[in-house]
Design a protein around this motif. Structure first.
Motif, mmCIF file in Angstrom:
data_model
loop_
_atom_site.group_PDB
_atom_site.id
_atom_site.type_symbol
_atom_site.label_atom_id
_atom_site.label_comp_id
_atom_site.label_asym_id
_atom_site.label_seq_id
_atom_site.Cartn_x
_atom_site.Cartn_y
_atom_site.Cartn_z
ATOM 1 N N ARG A 1 74.019 -37.212 85.151
ATOM 2 C CA ARG A 1 74.035 -36.657 83.799
ATOM 3 C C ARG A 1 75.339 -35.941 83.470
ATOM 4 N NH1 ARG A 1 71.228 -39.449 81.243
ATOM 5 N NH2 ARG A 1 70.909 -37.898 79.622
ATOM 6 N N SER B 1 66.862 -31.548 85.962
ATOM 7 C CA SER B 1 66.620 -32.898 85.458
ATOM 8 C C SER B 1 66.529 -33.896 86.600
ATOM 9 C CB SER B 1 67.737 -33.325 84.510
ATOM 10 O OG SER B 1 67.588 -34.697 84.164
ATOM 11 N N TYR C 1 66.567 -36.901 86.227
ATOM 12 C CA TYR C 1 67.456 -38.014 85.864
ATOM 13 C C TYR C 1 68.897 -37.775 86.319
ATOM 14 C CZ TYR C 1 63.931 -40.495 83.184
ATOM 15 O OH TYR C 1 62.815 -41.225 82.824
ATOM 16 N N SER C 2 69.155 -36.616 86.900
ATOM 17 C CA SER C 2 70.503 -36.341 87.400
ATOM 18 C C SER C 2 70.742 -36.965 88.771
ATOM 19 C CB SER C 2 70.721 -34.822 87.505
ATOM 20 O OG SER C 2 69.916 -34.269 88.536
ATOM 21 N N LYS D 1 74.858 -41.161 82.328
ATOM 22 C CA LYS D 1 75.884 -40.920 81.324
ATOM 23 C C LYS D 1 77.136 -41.730 81.631
ATOM 24 C CE LYS D 1 78.596 -37.198 79.210
ATOM 25 N NZ LYS D 1 78.931 -35.755 79.250
#
Length: 347
Positions: A202, A214, A216-217, A236
């Motif tokens: 991220r 997170s 998602y990191s 990202k």
């Protein structure tokens, strides 16, 4: 007492959510080093409690890290896998080294400043002093080398400083006790591969971390194929296509991170990865990255889950490893007591 074969020591904290950064930065390297070194790999549970831990979670996480070592390919019969708290000599040597290390050295350690942040008055003494325990972890086995990432080099430099000061302070006693000119070797860093530091998915300027709120990191070692695919696709990036040269990645941290992950998993130089994907948009690159991450981590995650479901086996590996580690550590600690001038029981 002498070390006949070069010995490697390294450890991983059992603080939950082992991820791709742990695997690429440490565990996968442990496997590669087995061919050349006598390897001692430790679940550093005493380091974990420098910050508050839930006891039940800590027990589970110790076993999970041991399972990750084995699932990744570390051979517990030919090398040593154990948890730190079962070998009391780590703490025993740490106290001696506390009395060798200088306050000025400790005050320069950046990780304490980062972890304690503005609330230093409430930080534990253990958090402040843990670099000397880390030095003891290495020196109690008189290890020649330590696989480290860039962010751990300062700790290894401190270990070398402490070892050198011990050797200098007790030079005459070291010689008198039959150990020659020096007792502790100055361990060398082993920094290998194309990606020594894996960054957050991220934010490419921050290290991939277990503690990031997170999920998602990071890509967890136990993530299934669908979770891996979703996280990689949501990682990202920037709007520019994949560049042709490594130099063009310099100011593109997210792109550099993803290319580095691919290169390490594929065992290729970054230049080769860029040559393959140059000019493509990240959607194309990410699809290929998903495939390689799933291929590499899928079997490891499945084996970890199988091993964790058998805690008796994991515990037997840790007990056996601790027994073998203790033999080495006791020899070192007995010698240190003689060098320092303590009176000890002799059998």
């Amino acid at each position: 007492m002498s070390v006949l074969k070069e010995r490697v020591f390294s450890g991983v904290q059992p603080t939950g959510n082992l991820h791709l950064g742990n695997y690429l930065g440490a565990i996968s390297r442990f496997v590669a080093l087995q061919e050349r070194f006598e390897c001692i790999y430790c679940v550093v549970d005493m380091h974990a409690i420098t910050v508050p831990q839930d006891p039940e979670a800590l027990t589970r996480q110790i076993r999970e890290v041991a399972a990750a070592f084995i699932a990744s390919g570390v051979d517990p019969k030919n090398h040593i896998i154990f948890n730190q708290s079962q070998v009391a000599e780590h703490a025993e040597l740490a106290w001696v080294l506390n009395c060798v290390a200088r306050m000025g050295w400790m005050n320069r350690m950046t990780q304490f400043k980062e972890k304690a942040s503005k609330d230093r008055e409430n930080a534990s003494l253990g958090l402040y002093a843990y670099p000397t325990l880390m030095a003891a972890d290495i020196l109690v086995y008189r290890a020649n080398a330590v696989p480290v990432g860039e962010d751990q080099k300062q700790h290894l430099e401190l270990t070398r400083d402490i070892a050198q000061k011990f050797n200098n302070d007790f030079a005459s006693s070291i010689a008198r006790n039959g150990f020659g000119d020096t007792f502790f070797p100055l361990p060398e860093p082993l920094i290998q591969g194309t990606s020594t530091r894996v960054m957050s998915l991220r934010d490419g300027t921050k290290k991939m971390s277990k503690s990031d709120p997170s999920d998602y990191s990071r890509i967890n070692l136990t993530d299934d194929a669908d979770a891996i695919a979703q996280k990689v696709r949501k990682a990202k990036t920037d709007p520019e296509p994949i560049p042709e040269t490594v130099e063009e990645l310099a100011n593109r941290p997210e792109a550099e991170n993803l290319v580095g992950i691919f290169a390490t998993l594929a065992d290729k130089p970054r230049e080769a990865v860029l040559a393959e994907f140059a000019g493509n948009q990240f959607s194309v690159f990410k699809s290929a990255l998903v495939d390689i991450v799933v291929a590499k981590l899928g079997p490891i995650g499945a084996e970890m889950q199988r091993l964790v479901a058998d805690p008796a086996y994991i515990d037997s590996v840790l007990v056996d490893g601790s027994d073998r580690a203790r033999v080495i550590a006791r020899q070192t600690m007995d010698a240190v007591k003689d060098i320092v001038g303590f009176v000890r029981a002799r059998t």
